[in-house]
Scaffold this motif. Structure first.
Motif, PDB file in Angstrom:
ATOM      1  N   GLN A   1      11.438  -7.213  -3.949  1.00 54.90           N
ATOM      2  CA  GLN A   1      10.957  -8.498  -3.426  1.00 54.90           C
ATOM      3  C   GLN A   1      12.052  -9.193  -2.619  1.00 54.90           C
ATOM      4  O   GLN A   1      11.799  -9.713  -1.514  1.00 54.90           O
TER       5      GLN A   1
ATOM      6  N   TYR B   1       2.918  -9.551  -2.184  1.00 51.10           N
ATOM      7  CA  TYR B   1       3.941  -9.817  -3.200  1.00 51.10           C
ATOM      8  C   TYR B   1       3.508 -10.943  -4.153  1.00 51.10           C
ATOM      9  O   TYR B   1       3.778 -10.888  -5.360  1.00 51.10           O
TER      10      TYR B   1
ATOM     11  N   ALA C   1       5.589  -2.615  -5.145  1.00 55.91           N
ATOM     12  CA  ALA C   1       6.557  -3.548  -4.556  1.00 55.91           C
ATOM     13  C   ALA C   1       7.623  -2.800  -3.768  1.00 55.91           C
ATOM     14  O   ALA C   1       8.017  -3.220  -2.669  1.00 55.91           O
TER      15      ALA C   1
END
Length: 409
Positions: A255, A226, A210
């Motif tokens: 994120q 994601y 991520a």
């Protein structure tokens, strides 16, 4: 010599008490009248009778232990046997004999009650041990299981004692159950720690991925990645609380970084596309005026012109795209349906097939009518019925075929 029913004073001052075995000297009196001697020794008897009465009250009215009561009876029995008193000593002995029987009965009752209490205590302790062993073998709620085992130990301590051999055997089982529970709990948490360590490693890998794509500008592909990473996170399980919180904070930060950057770019892009949306609103209004389609060729020509200008305008903001595209698609679908209907009406092959169907049905009806006339003339009811049913069906089909042919007119 002075006398009374239970004793006498001799001339020489010797005092005697009468018993069933005969007279017995109980003392000597030289200082006064014989009546005073008898009164003195009667008081000694009354004192002794009072002690017997007090013991009777204690035995009958209190929970005096049988052994203590028997000791008191023996002591009083000796006192009565050697009493320096005048009175009905045999009555006192009889009362003590009755007390002895009563105490023996009480001793038996106490024995029975004690045995019953021990049996009940054994039942209680067996129940405690059985429950402890069940917890040790089956329970996986470690906190409540451990608390219950502690309560069972307290219940054991509060219960009455039983015979030493049984007590020791049951306590050994209870201790073994507590030890087994502790070992099983330790093994479980050791495995849980190992499992959580595996989850932590998996989530560290997810977080690393991520963070590696947080700066990506490939908005569509990265957003899909994601979503996949989030699904992997949910199915991975839970690590320890400290690791879980720290890893989730890192994952969410990566994120958020990506999606906030994407939102900023899209917001800027959407602002620049607002003029395009206004232009397409005008074109959509122009297209909607084509409906309903009454003349296919002019409608298609007008829509073609609108589509060319629509493509030239360019993209619009995402939140308006579906509504505008959907409105134009609705108009295009209506024009296509009108074109299909026009084609069906003008298709020479389809018209020829429709005319052929009508001709065939008319010929079939004409033949059936002749067959019906012959059957009626000959009186063949069965043939008449079959012909009539066939005519009804053919005439229905003919009506439908004629309507289809009429559409080509």
């Amino acid at each position: 010599m002075s006398t009374d029913p239970w004793g006498r004073v001799d001339d020489d001052g010797t005092v005697y008490v009468r018993t069933a075995e005969g007279e017995r000297a109980v003392g000597s009196w030289q200082a006064g009248e014989p009546e005073e001697a008898l009164a003195y020794f009667h008081r000694k008897y009354d004192e002794l009778a009072g002690q017997v009465q007090l013991l009777e009250q204690r035995v009958r009215g209190t929970d005096l232990a049988p052994a203590q009561a028997e000791a008191s009876i023996v002591k009083l029995r000796e006192a009565v046997a050697d009493a320096h008193a005048i009175g009905d000593l045999a009555a006192l002995t009889a009362r003590l004999d009755h007390l002895t029987e009563l105490v023996a009965q009480r001793r038996e009752e106490v024995k029975v009650a004690r045995e019953h209490a021990r049996a009940e205590a054994r039942h209680v302790k067996e129940r405690i041990v059985d429950e402890a062993e069940r917890i040790a073998d089956e329970t996986t709620h470690w906190k409540s299981g451990g608390e219950r085992l502690r309560q069972l130990v307290e219940e054991w301590k509060a219960a009455d004692r039983i015979d030493r051999v049984t007590e020791a055997a049951l306590w050994k089982r209870l201790s073994a159950a507590r030890t087994a529970f502790a070992k099983r709990r330790k093994t479980y948490f050791a495995g849980l720690d190992e499992q959580r360590e595996g989850v932590r490693a998996t989530k560290e890998r997810i977080v690393a991925e991520a963070e590696a794509i947080a700066d990506s500008t490939d908005w569509g592909q990265t957003a899909a990645v994601y979503r996949e990473l989030m699904q992997q996170w949910k199915t991975a399980g839970r690590a320890s609380r400290e690791a879980e919180d720290e890893l989730w904070a890192r994952f969410k930060a990566a994120q958020d970084q990506f999606f906030q950057a994407r939102s900023a770019v899209f917001a800027e892009r959407d602002a620049s596309l607002a003029a395009n949306a206004e232009a397409k609103e005008v074109l959509l209004g122009e297209a909607e005026k084509i409906l309903p389609v009454t003349d296919v060729r002019p409608a298609r020509a007008a829509l073609r012109s609108i589509l060319e200008r629509w493509e030239a305008v360019g993209p619009v903001p995402r939140e308006q795209r579906d509504r505008l595209e959907g409105g134009l698609r609705k108009v295009d679908d209506a024009v296509r349906k009108a074109e299909d209907a026009e084609w069906k009406r003008s298709n020479p092959e389809a018209r020829a097939r429709a005319q052929s169907t009508v001709d065939q049905l008319r010929s079939s009806i004409e033949q059936l009518e002749k067959r019906l006339s012959k059957a009626q003339a000959a009186g063949r009811a069965k043939d008449v019925k079959e012909a009539e049913e066939a005519l009804i069906a053919r005439r229905s089909w003919l009506e439908e075929a004629e309507r289809t042919l009429a559409e080509f007119s």
